[in-house]
Design a protein around this motif. Sequence first.
Motif, PDB file in Angstrom:
ATOM      1  N   CYS A   1       0.841  -1.194   0.000  1.00 22.48           N
ATOM      2  CA  CYS A   1       0.000   0.000   0.000  1.00 22.48           C
ATOM      3  C   CYS A   1       0.882   1.252   0.000  1.00 22.48           C
ATOM      4  CB  CYS A   1      -0.892  -0.025   1.232  1.00 22.48           C
ATOM      5  SG  CYS A   1      -1.814   1.494   1.464  1.00 22.48           S
TER       6      CYS A   1
ATOM      7  N   CYS B   1      -7.123  -0.741   0.166  1.00 31.79           N
ATOM      8  CA  CYS B   1      -6.110  -1.324   1.036  1.00 31.79           C
ATOM      9  C   CYS B   1      -6.847  -2.018   2.166  1.00 31.79           C
ATOM     10  CB  CYS B   1      -5.175  -0.268   1.601  1.00 31.79           C
ATOM     11  SG  CYS B   1      -4.094  -0.965   2.889  1.00 31.79           S
TER      12      CYS B   1
ATOM     13  N   CYS C   1      -5.260  -0.262   5.799  1.00 30.37           N
ATOM     14  CA  CYS C   1      -5.567   1.087   6.283  1.00 30.37           C
ATOM     15  C   CYS C   1      -6.874   1.612   5.697  1.00 30.37           C
ATOM     16  CB  CYS C   1      -4.427   2.042   5.968  1.00 30.37           C
ATOM     17  SG  CYS C   1      -4.270   2.432   4.218  1.00 30.37           S
TER      18      CYS C   1
ATOM     19  N   CYS D   1       0.207   2.955   3.804  1.00 32.54           N
ATOM     20  CA  CYS D   1       0.611   2.317   5.062  1.00 32.54           C
ATOM     21  C   CYS D   1       1.688   1.274   4.834  1.00 32.54           C
ATOM     22  CB  CYS D   1      -0.598   1.685   5.746  1.00 32.54           C
ATOM     23  SG  CYS D   1      -1.217   0.226   4.910  1.00 32.54           S
TER      24      CYS D   1
HETATM   25 ZN   LIG Z   1      -2.831   0.877   3.387  1.00 30.52          ZN
END
Ligand SMILES: [Zn+2]
Length: 379
Positions: free
Chosen positions: A40, A60, A63, A43
């Motif tokens: 991601c 994602c 997150c 994150c």
């Molecule tokens: Zn993420």
Amino acid sequence: MSFPEDPRLIEAKAIPMTEMVDRLGIAGLKRMANEMVGPCPLCGGRDRFGINLRSNAFLCRKCDLRGGDQIALAMGVLNLDFKGALSWLCGDQPAELDPREVERRRQLAAEAERKQREEADRYRRRAVSDARLIWKKARPGRLGVVRAYLLARGITSDMLPEIPEALRFIVDHPYVKKVGREYVTAHRGPCMVAGILSPAGELTAVHQTWVDRAPPHGKARISLEGESLPAKLVRGSKKSGAIRLLTPKGADTLVMGEGVETTLTAMAAQPFANAAYWAGVDLGNMAGRMQRVKGRRYSGLPDMSDADAFVPPLWVKRLVFIMDGDSDPKMTRAKLECGLRRAMALNPGLQGQIVHAGAGVDLNDVLMDGAPDGEGCDD
Ligand SMILES: [Zn+2]
């Protein structure tokens, strides 16, 4: 003709997501069929981030960075507001744009959309033809592993004297997963195959449950490179479909759970007279798209423009959804209500009902003495 919207919107939405990934410097994504999957950009969550190249949706799973188009992706990754993201993508808005240029951009966008639809169609046709091949290869459920598997899930021969024709099996069925550009067989073994029929009664998908070779023949444990995989997979196009386990003549009630096991357990208990028992494959199919209502997380109201949701046949006067208690109860309840309201709107006079066996246990779990179903997750 006036310009109903900022022409840069059309321009932004015509940018291929693969190009977006380059422009935003999102590194490490791998192309898998119609998806790009990898770390991601926000994150760093490993293999948690994915972009669907057909719908342009991205998510994602760590997150919760999510959205549905190019502008949303730029907003999320660069922490910009809508206007900022649009300027970043397409430059500041020109004072005036030549109408011919607007038209040209419109056509480009329409062409890109048409191509996307064609690819989705091709993909769907291939998936359905795969499902039909699997179904043809499978043998009647009464001859093989189905009985043992159901017994392991608490459904005895007394409860279910005859194995429904919707359930078949394959002795040695490969579990194939696409990794990057390659197909990898993560597992082989006995598999219960349930036929998913479209509203027209055509087989459009199969629901596959790999069964452990060793007693007590529960779900197989499948893993690939240390990551455990669900023992159940659908192949084909399941939308609007159902696994028709029992449809007695003259039935006016349809009882539907998500999974085969839950629905069979209800069927064995025979709580309703004149009832058919179908499994809805998954909650999303039973519910269909839900209306977004401001201030409410789950509205429970159907978005009637969704043509892909399950709708019961016209003979159904009473539709009973079985609520599995093992997922978020508020969301589950809202989804089931959404599906029931959809059916009631399309079939005036139909009565909708939700039955459940209390929080934390589904009908099947009750039978299993409340033992949690810890083996892999359902699809
Ligand atoms: Zn993420």
